[in-house]
Write a protein that holds these residues in place. Structure first.
Motif, PDB file in Angstrom:
ATOM      1  N   ASP A 111      12.193  -0.441   3.891  1.00 44.10           N
ATOM      2  CA  ASP A 111      11.381   0.134   3.252  1.00 44.10           C
ATOM      3  C   ASP A 111      10.914  -0.564   1.823  1.00 44.10           C
ATOM      4  O   ASP A 111      11.840  -1.438   1.156  1.00 44.10           O
ATOM      5  CB  ASP A 111      12.019   1.384   2.591  1.00 44.10           C
ATOM      6  N   LEU A 112       9.704  -0.960   2.025  1.00 49.52           N
ATOM      7  CA  LEU A 112       9.092  -1.990   1.078  1.00 49.52           C
ATOM      8  C   LEU A 112       9.161  -1.357  -0.387  1.00 49.52           C
ATOM      9  O   LEU A 112       8.986  -2.086  -1.217  1.00 49.52           O
ATOM     10  CB  LEU A 112       7.676  -2.343   1.348  1.00 49.52           C
ATOM     11  N   GLY A 113       9.094  -0.066  -0.243  1.00 48.86           N
ATOM     12  CA  GLY A 113       9.286   0.467  -1.935  1.00 48.86           C
ATOM     13  C   GLY A 113      10.523   0.180  -2.590  1.00 48.86           C
ATOM     14  O   GLY A 113      10.531  -0.030  -3.452  1.00 48.86           O
ATOM     15  N   ILE A 127      12.379  -2.475  -1.935  1.00 46.34           N
ATOM     16  CA  ILE A 127      12.549  -3.919  -2.229  1.00 46.34           C
ATOM     17  C   ILE A 127      11.536  -3.896  -3.692  1.00 46.34           C
ATOM     18  O   ILE A 127      11.913  -4.605  -4.371  1.00 46.34           O
ATOM     19  CB  ILE A 127      11.841  -4.537  -1.068  1.00 46.34           C
ATOM     20  N   GLY A 128      10.531  -3.366  -3.870  1.00 48.18           N
ATOM     21  CA  GLY A 128       9.702  -3.304  -4.889  1.00 48.18           C
ATOM     22  C   GLY A 128      10.458  -2.945  -6.038  1.00 48.18           C
ATOM     23  O   GLY A 128      10.460  -3.599  -7.161  1.00 48.18           O
ATOM     24  N   VAL A 169      18.068  -8.476  -2.444  1.00 45.53           N
ATOM     25  CA  VAL A 169      16.865  -8.755  -3.208  1.00 45.53           C
ATOM     26  C   VAL A 169      17.196  -9.302  -4.408  1.00 45.53           C
ATOM     27  O   VAL A 169      16.835 -10.397  -5.001  1.00 45.53           O
ATOM     28  CB  VAL A 169      16.057  -7.332  -3.547  1.00 45.53           C
TER      29      VAL A 169
END
Length: 201
Positions: free
Chosen positions: A2-4, A6-7, A148
């Motif tokens: 999920d890119l969310g 990671i952000g 991350v």
């Protein structure tokens, strides 16, 4: 993946570690010209941050290796290292201002354990922020945060070294770094102690 998340992890890391770039730049300036100093600083940064992560992950699972009341006393680590650096700078100044003498007296720059101690103490308050986030993220989310964070430690090291090697900044740090480093470390130590109410401050 999920890119969310990671952000969110990248944002959380940046917000809680923005002051680390200045400290890293000072460490890299202190180690300039010493063989292997970059490796030692990066290793120390990873050791310190891995310790922060380990404590935060353990606390998210309900284990409290580091009682909350102990966190303010982590300020004693950078305070002691700052006083040591100030004493070395004063002794070098008293013995003569020659660059060669100073370089010899300073040895090989900061050791991995010194960098790790400052990183851990400076990030002690981050643990309180990371624990609830990790606890609600679950094992999968926690793993993403950890990966991350560890990638961004490398980015932070690169940024610190980048700033320390820019000609204008490098010149300023080589001239004033031996004064700035102890002041920053002592300031961080006192801030951690005072904000945490250590010794009834």
């Amino acid at each position: 993946m999920d890119l969310g998340i990671i952000g969110q992890a990248a944002g959380l890391f940046a917000v809680t570690n923005v002051d680390d770039i200045l400290i890293l730049a000072l460490f890299f300036a202190q180690g300039a010209g010493h063989h292997g100093s970059t490796r030692r600083i990066v290793l120390g940064q990873y050791l310190g941050f891995a310790a922060i992560l380990a404590v935060a992950v353990a606390a998210a699972f309900g284990a409290t290796f580091l009682p909350e009341s102990a966190i303010p006393y982590l300020g004693l680590l950078p305070l002691a290292l700052g006083l040591k650096a100030a004493w070395q700078a004063w002794r070098n100044h008293r013995d003569g201002d020659g660059d060669e003498e100073e370089a010899q007296a300073e040895g090989s720059g900061p050791s991995p354990l010194e960098v790790a101690a400052v990183t851990f103490a400076n990030g002690g308050d981050n643990i309180g922020v990371y624990v609830p986030v990790f606890a609600t993220a679950g094992v999968g989310g926690m793993s993403v945060y950890a990966v991350v964070f560890l990638v961004l430690v490398a980015v932070w090291c690169f940024a610190g070294r980048f700033f320390a090697t820019r000609p204008v900044i490098a010149k300023a740090l080589s001239r004033w770094g031996h004064i700035l480093l102890p002041l920053v470390l002592i300031g961080i130590g006192l801030l951690i102690l005072v904000e945490g109410g250590a010794f009834g401050l």
